[in-house]
Design an enzyme around this catalytic site. Structure first.
Site, short mmCIF file in Angstrom:
data_model
loop_
_atom_site.label_atom_id
_atom_site.label_comp_id
_atom_site.label_asym_id
_atom_site.label_seq_id
_atom_site.Cartn_x
_atom_site.Cartn_y
_atom_site.Cartn_z
N GLU A 163 0.90 -1.33 0.29
CA GLU A 163 -0.04 0.09 -0.06
C GLU A 163 0.71 1.37 0.05
O GLU A 163 2.03 1.15 0.37
CB GLU A 163 -0.80 -0.06 1.23
CG GLU A 163 -0.38 -0.33 2.58
CD GLU A 163 0.65 0.52 3.10
OE1 GLU A 163 0.75 1.86 2.80
OE2 GLU A 163 1.86 -0.13 3.64
N GLU A 304 4.45 0.11 0.99
CA GLU A 304 4.81 -0.53 -0.37
C GLU A 304 4.75 -2.01 -0.54
O GLU A 304 5.18 -2.50 -1.65
CB GLU A 304 5.87 0.10 -1.03
CG GLU A 304 5.90 1.65 -0.86
CD GLU A 304 7.19 2.28 -1.35
OE1 GLU A 304 8.13 1.34 -1.96
OE2 GLU A 304 7.72 3.49 -1.41
#
Lengths: 336, 336
Positions: A163, A304
């Protein structure tokens, strides 16, 4: 294949009827493991990982050749409360960085042979400030879950949901606090690097968000406090389960998505392994609540999907050892 | 290039004049790290690893594209004392397994793109039983050090020294006990899986070996208690240093070789990172004595360089992130 859910109720039905791993493949993998040219147990957690993979891939000799990193990005109304060290514009800037190959996750995905998909969820329409109203309407939640569901490549043999979303450690902390209890201070951390005052604002936001809740149902909590990218990760994890694709969990935010599934259905995370323990303080607490022991602990706190992507190498190596090694009989080695 | 040592005295000269890392490359890598598109410190130990690599590779943008796994095998006279769960014939059988690609280390080397070399050191001529006499003569020690020295590919950009040798945890424990003190029981473990009686025999052998020592000089200790494969690993680690090739240390036995260098010359292990913490009980104690924090802790206790090979993926990923990521300016991302 399970049809694509059309409603939140459909998602609840999927959660109520999760597929189990392949017991025969697990037994066959255990038998194979006992014959490989090494002392019993000498590969430690790699042995457990290989047998776990065998169950989900339905093969005594699992391999990881098509891993997928699926990144989801969202923006958060709660940033108005001063909870992040970075401005919300960074979310869209980082999505561009993902697209151009310049972020850490791009390097990690390439390093471990993973394909990478990026879904930006309505970045120009942040979730509502959850201290004042529900972050997402039921339609918003459904759309976000579906984005995650549809992002998963059915051909993938390992999934890393990741994310990006300025403000999302605050959302994740609120979800964790709502689901597992404790004080807001137990669940907030410095995220991308807030100072002490910012940390206090995060705790106050979590307090206010949790105080507003009218339902403890995990999907209701997700709608009330979650970001779109968090809901999308939950949708991707659930889709992976229906496809029996094993999942590596990333850090605090990815685990807040996993926590929703964990409380919504017993064993919903049986197809998931924890990739790493983040430096974000509450991640270890959250992993303990999920009964997950991380593979790595290298002080990452980037999000991420980076910590989980780093663990792709470990999971891949476990499969290679298990499926590629000779048995004592094949190698003509005395078994001790 | 430093000429190949011809005598033990030549090896001592190499130890007395070790090359330092490239300070300019370290500074340039630190400056680059501060500009990469991530919050400061968010990649945790990966950032330290990349800067460390930069110093040894002499480049602000290090890469790991030619890692080498160098395996050394030896046999041990001390097995006559009943210190191993496996018969000594397994050493030669496992060397054949390495040659045919069937061992765990073959899978790990392939998985992480490493070449693999195997040197079997006079397996039909075990070292002497160190409880009764020196394990190696000065000529034996020189030959073993040179085998390691010559095994290193000067073109490699990362080295993993590994080993195979039935009985060698007892030799490693004796070396560690001699170099760092403590009781034999502090340093012996179950190796490939000895029972309680075997463990007692290992401790007694260590006690007897250490009691025989007439010199505390690290190379003398290595000759008195070491296996040929342990000396070869020390030779390989030293050669790597002269070539500024960074090294990943494997488990207890590889670290016993490293310990000889550590006590022979201050900073001799500055080019080495600890790949993992082995399940062999004394490995963590030995890592602490070497001031090394392991990258992984996954319960491996196989040897063969396996834990260090698993860490190749971590080191490679650190280099890829550092050298492949965009800077804030390149990506147009607000720096917070």
């Amino acid at each position: 294949m399970i049809p694509t859910p059309a409603t939140i109720a459909d998602f609840r039905k999927v959660l109520a009827d999760l597929p189990a791993p392949d017991a025969a493949a697990i037994s066959a993998a255990q038998a194979r493991n006992a014959q490989l040219t090494k002392p019993p147990g000498a590969l430690g957690r790699l042995e457990d990982l290989a047998i776990w993979l065998a169950g989900w891939q339905g093969s005594a000799t699992p391999r990881v050749t098509k891993p997928q990193v699926a990144i989801f990005a969202g923006n958060h109304g709660v940033v108005a409360k001063g909870v992040s060290a970075f401005p919300p514009e960074v979310t869209v800037q980082m999505v561009a960085n993902f697209t151009h190959g310049g972020a850490a996750i791009n390097q990690l995905a390439r390093c471990f042979g993973a394909t990478m998909t990026v879904d930006a969820l309505e970045l120009d329409r942040p979730t509502a400030d959850f201290t004042e109203t529900d972050a997402m309407s039921p339609d918003d939640l459904l759309a976000a879950l579906l984005t995650g569901w549809n992002a998963v490549n059915p051909e993938a043999d390992l999934l890393v949901p990741g994310e990006m979303g300025i403000g999302n450690t605050t959302s994740a902390a609120a979800i964790a606090c709502a689901l597992f209890g404790g004080a807001p201070e137990d669940w907030v951390g410095r995220g991308t690097g807030v100072d002490d005052a910012g940390l206090s604002r995060k705790a106050a936001a979590v307090q206010a968000g949790v105080a507003r809740l009218t339902s403890q149902d995990p999907l209701d909590v997700l709608a009330a406090l979650g970001g779109r990218e968090i809901a999308a990760m939950a949708g991707a994890m659930l889709r992976a389960r229906t496809l029996r694709i094993p999942v590596i969990l990333d850090g605090f935010i990815a685990c807040s998505a996993a926590a929703v599934l964990h409380l919504a259905a017993p064993g919903a995370l049986d197809h998931c392994v924890a990739g790493h323990a983040s430096a974000e303080a509450a991640h270890s607490r959250l992993l303990a609540a999920l009964n997950k022991t991380p593979l790595l602990s290298l002080g990452l706190r980037l999000g991420e999907g980076s910590g989980a992507a780093l663990a792709i190498g470990i999971v891949k190596a476990a499969a290679e050892c298990h499926s590629g090694m000779s048995t004592f009989a094949e190698a003509g080695v005395a078994a001790g």
